[in-house]
Design an enzyme around this catalytic site. Structure first.
Site, PDB file in Angstrom:
ATOM      1  N   LYS A 122     -10.092 -21.202  -5.490  1.00 21.29           N
ATOM      2  CA  LYS A 122     -10.063 -20.293  -6.631  1.00 21.29           C
ATOM      3  C   LYS A 122     -10.029 -18.863  -6.100  1.00 21.29           C
ATOM      4  O   LYS A 122     -10.952 -18.419  -5.420  1.00 21.29           O
ATOM      5  CB  LYS A 122     -11.275 -20.501  -7.524  1.00 21.29           C
ATOM      6  CG  LYS A 122     -11.292 -19.603  -8.753  1.00 21.29           C
ATOM      7  CD  LYS A 122     -12.499 -19.888  -9.631  1.00 21.29           C
ATOM      8  CE  LYS A 122     -12.512 -19.000 -10.861  1.00 21.29           C
ATOM      9  NZ  LYS A 122     -13.679 -19.263 -11.726  1.00 21.29           N
ATOM     10  N   LYS A 158      -6.394 -22.450  -8.250  1.00 23.24           N
ATOM     11  CA  LYS A 158      -6.389 -21.531  -9.392  1.00 23.24           C
ATOM     12  C   LYS A 158      -6.261 -20.108  -8.866  1.00 23.24           C
ATOM     13  O   LYS A 158      -7.008 -19.741  -7.958  1.00 23.24           O
ATOM     14  CB  LYS A 158      -7.689 -21.697 -10.187  1.00 23.24           C
ATOM     15  CG  LYS A 158      -7.781 -20.839 -11.436  1.00 23.24           C
ATOM     16  CD  LYS A 158      -9.116 -21.032 -12.143  1.00 23.24           C
ATOM     17  CE  LYS A 158      -9.193 -20.177 -13.394  1.00 23.24           C
ATOM     18  NZ  LYS A 158     -10.508 -20.278 -14.061  1.00 23.24           N
TER      19      LYS A 158
END
Length: 342
Positions: A210, A265
């Protein structure tokens, strides 16, 4: 006995013997030889839920997305079941009066998330429910963890709270917890705690890679953490967008600690990471088409600059082509309807 001849395992005849356009001549041939496709089963639908009854709030920076109270979320869940979308991901919008520096409301067994999980699993047992394990919706400062006196986010102390949050969600009956906080070691701590409680079927989808991305802005508006975060950032725990090898180390650690699935992400700006993760580990790999990606495509379509349905489906196909097994996307219901109509 071999002759010693080396055969080309992927022979390509020269033109005109080889005419690649033959396989593009008509729709049935294109369908026949297509390498990748998107189905409703590839999609996870993120939703924003808030407390109360008959509450519906539009998210201004995400056209078509709303914050919904549970009674209005139930028809959305039913629609997901009918469309064949396998999982709905919950993101809570917490009242400001319940936020504090330690995010204590995240551990409330009668809080918003556990109540929504219990009702969804009661009404729609066939629908998978995933919950976010992170403190930013619950903290008064908008960070994903506990702060020391200098404002630095503490790792191990935060992990202890995340474990309790994950247990609260799992005991409410959620199918899948998704730690999105990026604290070191939290996957192992959560897995050990789940095993110790006998919650052996609770899956963990780790937000393993992320990035500290600027594409999250509309999401922070949606959950109400943007104002709390202010001018601060999350660069001391989310990944540097310039790093690629580091993502592989993060994924390796999470898998070793007990993650069942991993996620990259944001999505489209990081398709190279998706491909590297899938090639290296060959495990269930997911990508999150985040709020900023969604907002850009929506805005361009609303201005008539792009064809909404075509760019929506092309963007989702890009994730599958890059190696993602599934995609978290706010387009999930629209895409599933389009696929069913095809």
């Amino acid at each position: 006995m071999t002759s010693g001849t080396i055969f080309n395992m992927n022979p390509v005849a020269p033109f005109p013997s080889s005419r690649p356009r033959r396989l593009r001549r008509d729709e049935f041939t294109r369908n026949l030889v297509r390498e990748h496709q998107v189905t409703p089963h590839d999609l996870i639908y993120p939703v924003f839920v808030l407390d109360g009854q008959n509450q519906r709030q539009a998210v201004g920076s995400m056209p078509g997305v709303e914050r919904l109270s549970l009674d209005l979320l139930l028809p959305v869940a039913e629609d997901c079941v009918k469309l064949g979308i396998p999982v709905m991901a919950l993101f809570p919008v917490i009242d400001a009066s319940l936020k504090d520096p330690t995010g204590s409301e995240a551990m409330n067994p009668n809080g918003l998330v556990p109540r929504v999980v219990r009702e969804l699993k009661k009404r729609f047992p066939e629908l998978g429910v995933m919950t976010d394990v992170a403190l930013d919706p619950f903290t008064s400062h908008g960070q994903d963890g506990l702060l020391d006196d200098t404002g630095y986010i503490l790792n191990d102390e935060t992990t202890a709270v995340l474990v309790q949050q994950a247990l609260t969600q799992a005991e409410a009956g959620v199918d899948m917890v998704a730690p999105s906080d990026m604290m070191d070691g939290r996957i192992g701590a959560i897995r050990q705690a789940l095993e110790a409680r006998g919650l052996i079927h609770t899956r963990i989808m780790a937000y393993s890679a992320k990035y500290a991305s600027a594409f999250y802005g509309p999401f922070r508006d949606a959950v109400g953490s943007a104002g709390n975060l202010g001018k601060s950032n999350k660069k001391v725990y989310q990944m540097d967008p310039g790093n690629s090898d580091e993502a592989l180390r993060e994924v390796a650690m999470d898998l070793a600690e007990g993650a069942d699935m991993v996620m990259v992400k944001p999505g489209m700006p990081y398709l190279d990471i998706v491909r590297r993760v899938k090639d290296e580990f060959k495990v269930p790999t997911f990508a999150y088409q985040v709020s900023g990606e969604y907002a850009m495509l929506k805005a361009a379509a609303q201005n008539g600059w792009l064809d909404h349905d075509l760019v929506m489906m092309e963007s989702l196909l890009a994730f599958k082509r890059a190696g993602a097994d599934g995609v978290l996307t706010y387009f999930a219901r629209d895409a599933a309807r389009l696929i069913r109509q095809a």
